[in-house]
Design an enzyme around this catalytic site. Structure first.
Site, PDB file in Angstrom:
ATOM      1  N   ARG A 103       0.865  -1.026   0.069  1.00  0.00           N
ATOM      2  CA  ARG A 103       0.093  -0.016   0.113  1.00  0.00           C
ATOM      3  C   ARG A 103       0.721   1.310  -0.095  1.00  0.00           C
ATOM      4  O   ARG A 103       2.041   0.715  -0.139  1.00  0.00           O
ATOM      5  CB  ARG A 103      -1.304  -0.246   0.827  1.00  0.00           C
ATOM      6  CG  ARG A 103      -0.431   0.282   2.372  1.00  0.00           C
ATOM      7  CD  ARG A 103      -1.136  -0.074   3.912  1.00  0.00           C
ATOM      8  NE  ARG A 103      -0.923   0.120   5.239  1.00  0.00           N
ATOM      9  CZ  ARG A 103      -1.562  -0.087   6.286  1.00  0.00           C
ATOM     10  NH1 ARG A 103      -2.622  -0.272   5.495  1.00  0.00           N
ATOM     11  NH2 ARG A 103      -0.409  -0.505   7.162  1.00  0.00           N
ATOM     12  N   GLU A 142      -2.562   7.374   7.623  1.00  0.00           N
ATOM     13  CA  GLU A 142      -1.220   8.049   7.887  1.00  0.00           C
ATOM     14  C   GLU A 142      -0.306   8.268   6.534  1.00  0.00           C
ATOM     15  O   GLU A 142       0.492   7.280   6.436  1.00  0.00           O
ATOM     16  CB  GLU A 142      -0.952   6.207   8.330  1.00  0.00           C
ATOM     17  CG  GLU A 142      -1.913   5.857   9.714  1.00  0.00           C
ATOM     18  CD  GLU A 142      -1.079   4.941  10.214  1.00  0.00           C
ATOM     19  OE1 GLU A 142      -1.234   3.909   9.679  1.00  0.00           O
ATOM     20  OE2 GLU A 142      -1.647   4.655  11.467  1.00  0.00           O
ATOM     21  N   GLU A 298      -7.014   4.323  16.076  1.00  0.00           N
ATOM     22  CA  GLU A 298      -6.744   3.679  15.928  1.00  0.00           C
ATOM     23  C   GLU A 298      -6.244   3.008  17.125  1.00  0.00           C
ATOM     24  O   GLU A 298      -5.204   3.615  17.332  1.00  0.00           O
ATOM     25  CB  GLU A 298      -5.924   3.251  14.920  1.00  0.00           C
ATOM     26  CG  GLU A 298      -6.522   3.338  13.722  1.00  0.00           C
ATOM     27  CD  GLU A 298      -5.615   3.035  12.655  1.00  0.00           C
ATOM     28  OE1 GLU A 298      -4.311   1.967  12.166  1.00  0.00           O
ATOM     29  OE2 GLU A 298      -5.751   3.103  11.451  1.00  0.00           O
ATOM     30  N   GLU A 346      -2.803  -8.670   7.307  1.00  0.00           N
ATOM     31  CA  GLU A 346      -3.057  -8.265   8.848  1.00  0.00           C
ATOM     32  C   GLU A 346      -3.803  -9.037   8.794  1.00  0.00           C
ATOM     33  O   GLU A 346      -4.043  -8.987   9.920  1.00  0.00           O
ATOM     34  CB  GLU A 346      -3.035  -6.391   8.832  1.00  0.00           C
ATOM     35  CG  GLU A 346      -2.443  -5.519   8.574  1.00  0.00           C
ATOM     36  CD  GLU A 346      -2.576  -4.571   8.372  1.00  0.00           C
ATOM     37  OE1 GLU A 346      -1.794  -3.434   9.123  1.00  0.00           O
ATOM     38  OE2 GLU A 346      -3.756  -3.907   7.923  1.00  0.00           O
ATOM     39  N   LYS A 347      -4.239 -10.365   9.167  1.00  0.00           N
ATOM     40  CA  LYS A 347      -4.696 -11.491   9.499  1.00  0.00           C
ATOM     41  C   LYS A 347      -4.847 -11.603  11.272  1.00  0.00           C
ATOM     42  O   LYS A 347      -5.184 -12.188  11.372  1.00  0.00           O
ATOM     43  CB  LYS A 347      -4.959 -12.427   8.300  1.00  0.00           C
ATOM     44  CG  LYS A 347      -3.587 -12.958   8.461  1.00  0.00           C
ATOM     45  CD  LYS A 347      -4.419 -14.860   7.153  1.00  0.00           C
ATOM     46  CE  LYS A 347      -2.710 -15.324   6.582  1.00  0.00           C
ATOM     47  NZ  LYS A 347      -1.736 -14.425   6.289  1.00  0.00           N
ATOM     48  N   HIS A 349      -3.450  -9.204  13.176  1.00  0.00           N
ATOM     49  CA  HIS A 349      -3.607  -8.346  13.912  1.00  0.00           C
ATOM     50  C   HIS A 349      -4.947  -8.515  14.493  1.00  0.00           C
ATOM     51  O   HIS A 349      -6.094  -8.671  13.970  1.00  0.00           O
ATOM     52  CB  HIS A 349      -3.639  -6.976  12.441  1.00  0.00           C
ATOM     53  CG  HIS A 349      -3.754  -5.909  13.638  1.00  0.00           C
ATOM     54  ND1 HIS A 349      -4.717  -5.281  14.542  1.00  0.00           N
ATOM     55  CD2 HIS A 349      -2.689  -4.901  13.870  1.00  0.00           C
ATOM     56  CE1 HIS A 349      -4.494  -4.095  14.391  1.00  0.00           C
ATOM     57  NE2 HIS A 349      -2.965  -3.966  13.956  1.00  0.00           N
TER      58      HIS A 349
HETATM   59  C1  GLA Z   1      -2.134   0.911  11.242  1.00  0.00           C
HETATM   60  C2  GLA Z   1      -2.508   1.815   9.219  1.00  0.00           C
HETATM   61  C3  GLA Z   1      -4.156   0.811   9.832  1.00  0.00           C
HETATM   62  C4  GLA Z   1      -3.628  -1.128   9.715  1.00  0.00           C
HETATM   63  C5  GLA Z   1      -3.040  -0.672  11.710  1.00  0.00           C
HETATM   64  C6  GLA Z   1      -2.441  -2.080  12.250  1.00  0.00           C
HETATM   65  O1  GLA Z   1      -2.457   2.355  11.807  1.00  0.00           O
HETATM   66  O2  GLA Z   1      -3.562   3.133   9.587  1.00  0.00           O
HETATM   67  O3  GLA Z   1      -4.462   0.887   8.482  1.00  0.00           O
HETATM   68  O4  GLA Z   1      -2.178  -1.219   9.025  1.00  0.00           O
HETATM   69  O5  GLA Z   1      -1.493   0.073  11.336  1.00  0.00           O
HETATM   70  O6  GLA Z   1      -1.416  -1.640  13.130  1.00  0.00           O
END
Ligand code: GLA
Length: 668
Positions: A103, A142, A298, A346-347, A349
């Site tokens: 990404r 971000e 987040e 991120e599975k 996470h």
């Molecule tokens: C960042 C991103 C999210 C995700 C988290 C994982 O904060 O904004 O999309 O990838 O990290 O911790």
């Protein structure tokens, strides 16, 4: 209080969306950040949009009473884009093109990326500006995360244009960068490049301007989207999510363009002191836009996936860290993400709704926290009434960590956090602000560690602060260069010298522990004997008197901490970077001298206290139960108290000004 998380319905079937909304209601979710990475689903091909599915999701959420923070989805361009326009891809300093498949694979200064992002945002906002579910716009995601700088030809062209705008003439640029050195004199802006891989050190002025440029390019992307949203008549607040002390983007400049400050924070649960660094991050966010609430956009419910090892949060730790945000000014707590992904990077996470389902501890904690946040009355707006300013400055951060310094191992944020932790252990509220924001009306004590680059306005503010009665504790390597990263005439401390009563002759770099040479500089003073690190400067007294002297090493007997009366205030200069215990002792001494009161006294180690107007939040980050004396109304239990009992990760929010506040006698 907002409660919720990133919601990525494009990863799931429509049947699951219905279950999601029902579960969100069960968990007390009030808002979700929707579709942050949905660009390829929203726009399957250039000029072709598919909003039908998003219409249905938004309507479903709205019917369920869940508000939407609608993302503009521009952080991960879809595959058709690089296929057709490979020139959007970013390039590293070494000339490596960063490809797709992850990404954020776009050059922020790419005109093609910007045009296509603008088209998507225009289509989105035209469709949803008036939708009653939309309460906020979440621009991109971000900015700068993963891609800290781009050195592509897009960046080259934009950097030249940026420099033209900043300097007007190539002579002014030569002057600012000192290009007489090493035969770097330019005769045209077209000769200037981003600081791409080179045989040896780059020009420091160029490095600093490239940092400014990089932050500005990201901000331009944000502002472009913001303007499109506003031009379409949308009236909701607009934001993008920050990442705490994130070096590539100067959030102190960005803040004025945010309607709400939002932040992403992932303290390491394996680090028993990380709650103090988390508090630093909360206070930084609160300080970016004084007097206004901010949102934790987040955090994670349990374990992450992206550290080398990813410890789970302990039972209740997630709730304790959430309340830390609330206690420090946040008006909402959200997570990445609502439902744990089934596939993708991120599975592993953790999420609000775990892969293992609702019979889990995480789900129980998520629903309990939702209920608690939902039960809170309206809290006083963001302010902390802090009387202590910790001076932090992005430009100084960039410049101080540039190479070729007396010590090239100084980590600016680590030094700031060391001071912050010392203040945090003493339960003192702190604002984290640039020097220009330090005034004697607002603060009694300002601590300015390693404020290497000092703008004229910042120097003026700090001097006026001292003259007006403030206590300034300036650390070593402060007031060394101007905004061009160049020395000023007359040595060092040229602007703050009069307020501090000292100048510096030599910076006296110390070796790293374990290396050859002196690595520690002990100093003895009214706070005992503590260790200095990194630098042991040679201070020349110009009116100040020594409070502490170096005790051993190459500066044995020389001033290590000085004091100077200036106007109605006091200037202290510290000629070394104290270690953790040293910062602790020195902070205690300075707080006493400046007459700063803690939020609460006598708290057990590991218990934190924060102030938000009349509301005092106490949190036990330790593993032993604790009892805290605090009188007022316990807002979560809905009763008057004179003390609260906190288990491991227990917390209480006590309104100390509530009308039914118990007095200790009445309670007995
Ligand atoms: C960042 C991103 C999210 C995700 C988290 C994982 O904060 O904004 O999309 O990838 O990290 O911790």
């Amino acid at each position: 209080m907002h409660y919720g998380g990133d919601y990525n319905p494009e990863q799931w079937t429509e049947e699951i969306w219905h279950e999601d909304v029902a579960r969100m209601r069960e968990a007390g979710v009030t808002m979700v950040s929707l579709g942050i990475f949905a660009w390829s689903r929203l726009q399957p091909a250039e000029g072709e949009f598919d909003f039908a599915w998003l219409d249905r999701v938004i309507d479903l959420l709205h019917e369920g009473g869940i508000a939407v923070d609608l993302a503009t989805a521009t952080a991960s361009p879809p595959p058709w884009m690089h296929e057709r326009y490979p020139e959007i891809l970013p390039v590293t300093a070494e000339g490596v093109t960063l490809g797709p498949g992850s990404r954020q694979h776009y050059a922020p200064s790419s005109p093609v990326y910007r045009r296509l992002a603008a088209e998507l945002v225009t289509a989105l906002v035209e469709r949803y500006a008036d939708h009653p579910a939309i309460v906020m716009w979440h621009v991109n995601n971000e900015y700068g995360c993963h891609l800290h700088a781009d050195y592509s030809d897009n960046a080259r062209d934009a950097f030249r244009a940026w420099l033209r705008e900043r300097y007007g003439s190539v002579d002014a640029l030569n002057d600012a960068w000192g290009t007489a050195f090493w035969s770097q004199r330019y005769t045209s802006f077209d000769q200037v490049l981003p600081p791409r891989a080179a045989p040896y050190s780059h020009n420091p002025g160029q490095l600093l301007d490239f940092r400014r440029f990089t932050s500005d390019m990201l901000l331009e992307c944000y502002l472009m989207e913001k303007e499109i949203i506003r031009a379409a008549g949308a009236t909701q607040p607009i934001t993008t999510n920050f990442m705490g002390a994130f070096k590539p983007a100067n959030y102190q400049e960005w803040a004025e363009h945010m309607d709400v400050i939002t932040d992403d924070a992932y303290p390491d649960p394996d680090d028993p002191e990380s709650f103090r660094d988390a508090a630093f991050q909360r206070d930084l966010m609160r300080s970016l836009k004084p007097g206004t609430p901010w949102l934790l956009m987040e955090q994670v419910t349990g374990a992450l996936n992206w550290r080398p090892t990813n410890a789970p949060k302990a039972p209740q730790q997630m709730a304790a860290l959430s309340m830390q945000c609330v206690g420090r000014g946040a008006d909402g707590v959200l997570f990445f993400q609502w439902r744990q992904s089934r596939a993708g990077a991120e599975k592993f996470h953790a999420a609000m709704l775990p892969h293992a389902g609702t019979g889990t501890r995480i789900w129980r904690e998520v629903t309990e926290l939702g209920a608690q946040l939902g039960s809170l009355p309206e809290l006083p707006s963001g302010g902390a009434d802090a009387r202590v300013a910790l001076v932090m400055d992005w430009e100084s951060w960039w410049a101080v960590e540039s190479p070729d310094h007396p010590s090239n191992v100084l980590d600016y944020v680590a030094v700031l956090q060391r001071w912050y932790r010392a203040l945090h252990r003493r339960h003192v509220m702190v604002d984290i602000v640039p020097p220009e924001r330090v005034t004697a009306d607002a603060y009694d004590l300002a601590i300015a560690p390693a404020l290497y680059l000092l703008r004229a306005g910042g120097a003026e503010a700090l001097s006026t602060f001292v003259a007006g009665g403030g206590h300034l504790l300036a650390g070593p390597f402060t007031d060394v260069v101007d905004e061009r990263d160049a020395f000023l005439d007359g040595g060092f401390l040229t602007r703050l010298g009069p307020a501090l009563g000292v100048t510096i002759e030599d910076f006296g770099a110390l070796a790293q522990p374990g290396g050859t040479g002196q690595s520690e500089a002990p100093l003895a003073g009214p706070f005992g004997t503590v260790a200095g690190t990194l630098l042991a400067e040679e201070v020349v007294l110009r009116g100040a008197t020594p409070v502490a002297t170096f005790a051993g090493g190459r500066r044995d007997g020389d001033p290590a901490l000085t004091e100077h009366a200036h106007g109605e205030g006091t200037g202290w200069y510290l000629a070394t970077v104290p270690d953790e215990q040293g910062a602790d002792a020195l902070a205690g001494w300075a707080l006493d001298r400046a007459g700063i009161a803690p939020v609460l006294e006598g708290l057990p180690v590991g218990v934190e206290a924060a102030q938000r107007g009349s509301v005092v939040t106490v949190i036990n980050h330790g593993s032993e139960p604790a009892v805290v004396d605090v009188a007022g109304r316990d807002l979560l239990r809905g009763e008057p108290v004179t003390e609260v009992h906190l288990d491991a990760f227990g917390y209480a929010l006590v309104d100390t000004a509530a009308s039914d506040t118990a007095t200790p006698d009445a309670a007995r």
